[in-house]
Design a protein around this motif. Structure first.
Motif, PDB file in Angstrom:
ATOM      1  N   VAL A   1       0.844  -1.193   0.000  1.00  0.00           N
ATOM      2  CA  VAL A   1       0.000   0.000   0.000  1.00  0.00           C
ATOM      3  C   VAL A   1       0.880   1.243   0.000  1.00  0.00           C
ATOM      4  O   VAL A   1       2.047   1.193   0.410  1.00  0.00           O
ATOM      5  N   ARG A   2       0.322   2.345  -0.472  1.00  0.00           N
ATOM      6  CA  ARG A   2       0.977   3.635  -0.279  1.00  0.00           C
ATOM      7  C   ARG A   2       0.032   4.532   0.510  1.00  0.00           C
ATOM      8  O   ARG A   2      -1.201   4.387   0.442  1.00  0.00           O
ATOM      9  N   ASP A   3       0.599   5.438   1.271  1.00  0.00           N
ATOM     10  CA  ASP A   3      -0.174   6.338   2.114  1.00  0.00           C
ATOM     11  C   ASP A   3      -0.597   7.571   1.328  1.00  0.00           C
ATOM     12  O   ASP A   3       0.207   8.165   0.597  1.00  0.00           O
ATOM     13  N   VAL A   4      -1.850   7.951   1.504  1.00  0.00           N
ATOM     14  CA  VAL A   4      -2.373   9.184   0.919  1.00  0.00           C
ATOM     15  C   VAL A   4      -3.024   9.983   2.037  1.00  0.00           C
ATOM     16  O   VAL A   4      -3.789   9.437   2.839  1.00  0.00           O
ATOM     17  N   TRP A   5      -2.707  11.268   2.089  1.00  0.00           N
ATOM     18  CA  TRP A   5      -3.352  12.184   3.025  1.00  0.00           C
ATOM     19  C   TRP A   5      -4.085  13.229   2.194  1.00  0.00           C
ATOM     20  O   TRP A   5      -3.472  13.967   1.435  1.00  0.00           O
ATOM     21  N   ALA A   6      -5.410  13.249   2.315  1.00  0.00           N
ATOM     22  CA  ALA A   6      -6.222  14.186   1.549  1.00  0.00           C
ATOM     23  C   ALA A   6      -6.864  15.187   2.486  1.00  0.00           C
ATOM     24  O   ALA A   6      -7.278  14.830   3.599  1.00  0.00           O
ATOM     25  N   GLU A   7      -6.974  16.430   2.050  1.00  0.00           N
ATOM     26  CA  GLU A   7      -7.597  17.453   2.893  1.00  0.00           C
ATOM     27  C   GLU A   7      -9.102  17.264   2.872  1.00  0.00           C
ATOM     28  O   GLU A   7      -9.748  17.323   1.809  1.00  0.00           O
ATOM     29  N   GLY A   8      -9.682  17.017   4.047  1.00  0.00           N
ATOM     30  CA  GLY A   8     -11.111  16.802   4.161  1.00  0.00           C
ATOM     31  C   GLY A   8     -11.797  17.945   4.878  1.00  0.00           C
ATOM     32  O   GLY A   8     -11.160  18.951   5.239  1.00  0.00           O
ATOM     33  N   PRO A   9     -13.095  17.823   5.138  1.00  0.00           N
ATOM     34  CA  PRO A   9     -13.853  18.902   5.793  1.00  0.00           C
ATOM     35  C   PRO A   9     -13.370  19.239   7.196  1.00  0.00           C
ATOM     36  O   PRO A   9     -13.590  20.348   7.678  1.00  0.00           O
ATOM     37  N   ALA A  10     -12.714  18.249   7.876  1.00  0.00           N
ATOM     38  CA  ALA A  10     -12.293  18.470   9.264  1.00  0.00           C
ATOM     39  C   ALA A  10     -10.808  18.193   9.452  1.00  0.00           C
ATOM     40  O   ALA A  10     -10.366  17.920  10.555  1.00  0.00           O
TER      41      ALA A  10
END
Length: 626
Positions: free
Chosen positions: A366-375
């Protein structure tokens, strides 16, 4: 319970095969290869061990005698068995006997030396059937919890006595047995008398000599739960290791309820912590979870020293320390199947035990993804299928259950099969997931379902935006809470998905509440802030059945006939509503088990059905415009 449904629904076909010969053999072997849990041992007879394995084709209880190196299957039940333990003397195996996977039953005992199908006796006399609410077996005393529609009952029994167990605690709210002191005079229980089972309080009872009295209480207030983990294993040492969240994440403290002395452990690690005492009581084995990986540490409370243990690469599953200081543990990664290993005091690390037969094939990392969310940032794990000509991949968003759980970098045969089929797999640790602090876990309270899906949408947008995914070829899939989210997504985010697959889901929340086990009713009251009678509008807003009219993509539902967590009647209600529309393609796969199946052939059929359904719905299909 009768479903009350008069309709018949289209049955999803089970494909004979998914791939060419080589890939077909590979994906099936990941399920059929023998797997096993980390063996646990009897305290006073550590050569006697118990574990769960699918070696017979169904997950059943097995024992291992280390002295003779003999392995033997203990249970042989049509729907399988997974809950078992050994008393300190190792003379018997205790396992939980339910009916067809419905989780409602009682603990039974059979001799350690007996084989599958041997006669059993009730492990504790005078205890009626119910859902298990904790079990602690001492040398002289057993403490166990039973949950029914009437609430929680906790009992103790003097082992070997013909007298029935005596009740030491009962309440209409959720409670469970937590830990028994080494001298068996103190019992720590978890309770939610304050009405919030998601954030329980802790009580220690004195249970010796026929007396039942409260020795100590811990209650940290609204939104701050406490978990009794274990007492010191040293006789006369009444220290209790407790999980707390006073600083917004899961941490550890040591409390002596007889003196009131309480020490919060200052362990400087990000993420969340859980642990247990070493056999001599001088140190702790600490499991540290951060960013979807779990590793092990040794912590000396007296010196305040923290030492990382050099275990094998991967994510640790479970671990325990033997009397000689050896740490036995399981570990795996998305790419590497699970192993049972032993880290010795001299620092050497080796495979402890291999299941019989060939080892299952690995998969992709797997690779890590950090996405900007509402909180804030949402963490996701992405397993990318090989691309054809560099085009964005078709994808399946596999949403985890719980919701108090998280996807981690562990091996999963289902994930590997989706990748084998050419799908990029996206696993989102949405708000509600554990491992990212209390505020993240509790952010869904008062608005479950729609909150999580906003985070899933943020991850999808990020991956479409960077060219990883094709927006027109995304399916949503999940089991249990993940299945609930998949159905809710089909109705509230119809423009995002080309197909929705829901395994054992909550589909009609009000009917689910009426039929589910009481422990989950208590959980739902804490999650929503009350019952459906008290908050009818909130339950309607969170229920997939409310949005049946808006579903625009094909739906597959997989359901267990005996499921006490997401019962069948409420699923039939949802399917009946889909059928009444008449303009949405849908299929159903029903299986004779509870909240999922422990039979390997069922598991093969279910994952093949899911993949075949999504493949068929994506052929020549585009998502509707958003």
């Amino acid at each position: 319970m009768s479903t009350g449904s008069a309709r018949s629904h289209p049955t999803a076909p089970v494909p004979d095969r998914l791939f060419d010969d080589e890939r077909e053999a590979r994906w099936r072997s990941r399920f059929t290869a023998a797997r096993m849990s980390r063996p646990s041992w009897a305290e006073d007879a550590p050569q006697r061990n118990v574990y769960v394995s699918n070696a017979s084709g169904t997950f059943e209880i097995h024992v291992w005698d280390r002295g003779s190196d003999e392995h033997r299957r203990v249970t042989d039940r049509r729907t399988g068995t997974t809950s078992a333990t050994l008393p300190p003397d190792g003379g018997a195996v205790w396992w939980f006997a339910d009916t067809d996977g419905d989780e409602f039953g009682h603990w039974v005992a059979q001799p350690f030396a007996a084989g599958a199908g041997a006669d059993t006796v009730p492990a504790v006399p005078g205890v009626g059937d119910g859902y298990s609410a904790g079990l602690e077996i001492g040398r002289r005393t057993t403490a166990l919890g039973v949950s029914t529609d009437d609430g929680s009952t906790l009992l103790v029994h003097e082992r070997g006595s013909a007298e029935p167990a005596r009740v030491v605690y009962t309440h209409t709210e959720d409670a469970s047995v937590g830990a028994l002191s080494e001298d068996e005079t103190l019992l720590a229980i978890s309770h939610s008398e304050h009405g919030d089972s998601r954030h329980p309080s802790l009580r220690v009872l004195r249970i010796d000599g026929g007396r039942i009295e409260t020795v100590g209480e811990l209650h940290d207030g609204p939104g701050k739960g406490l978990a009794p983990l274990e007492f010191s294993p040293v006789a006369g040492d009444q220290r209790l290791l407790v999980g707390h969240e006073r600083r917004g994440r899961e941490e550890l403290l040591i409390w002596d309820p007889t003196t009131g002395v309480e020490t919060e452990l200052e362990i400087d690690l990000p993420g969340e912590l859980v642990g247990g005492f070493t056999p001599d009581g001088t140190a702790l084995l600490v499991a540290h979870t951060h960013a979807a990986r779990t590793r092990l540490y040794r912590y000396d409370p007296a010196a305040g020293e923290l030492t990382e243990l050099r275990v094998a690469a991967g994510c640790v599953g479970s671990a325990e320390v033997r009397n000689d200081g050896t740490v036995e543990y399981s570990c795996s990664s998305a790419a590497t199947p699970s192993q049972i290993r032993a880290l010795h005091p001299d620092g050497s690390d080796e495979v402890l035990l291999l299941p019989p037969g060939a080892r299952p094939p690995g998969s992709l990392p797997v690779r890590d993804v950090w996405a900007e969310g509402p909180a804030g940032s949402v963490h996701a794990l992405v397993t990318e299928a090989p691309r054809s000509g560099g085009a964005p991949a078709s994808a399946v968003f596999v949403l985890h259950g719980g919701p108090q759980a998280a996807d981690e970098d562990r091996f999963d045969a289902g994930r590997a099969t989706w990748v084998e089929a050419g799908f990029t797999v996206v696993e989102v640790n949405y708000r509600g997931s554990t491992g990212y602090g209390s505020a993240w876990r509790d952010a869904i309270e008062g608005r479950p379902g729609l909150t999580e899906l906003a985070d899933v949408a943020a991850v999808q947008d990020a991956l479409v935006g960077d060219g990883t995914l094709d927006a027109a070829r995304c399916a949503v899939d999940g089991w249990s809470w993940g299945g609930y989210l998949a159905l809710l997504a089909a109705g509230t985010q119809p423009g995002r998905w080309a197909a929705a697959v829901a395994g054992v889901p909550v589909a009609d929340y009000v009917a689910a509440y009426a039929d589910e086990m009481e422990q989950l009713r208590a959980f739902d009251r804490a999650l929503f802030g009350g019952s459906p009678d008290e908050l009818p509008q909130l339950y309607r807003e969170a229920s997939p059945s409310t949005y049946v009219h808006a579903v625009r993509v094909p739906v597959l539902v997989l359901a267990g006939e005996n499921d006490p967590r997401c019962p069948i009647r409420q699923i039939d209600n949802y399917l009946d509503a889909l059928a009444a529309r008449g303009d949405v393609p849908y299929e159903v796969s029903r299986f004779d088990a509870g909240h999922g199946s422990l039979v390997v052939s069922d598991q093969l059929d279910l994952i093949a059905t899911e993949i075949d359904f999504v493949r068929r719905t994506l052929v020549g299909r585009s998502c509707p415009a958003r």
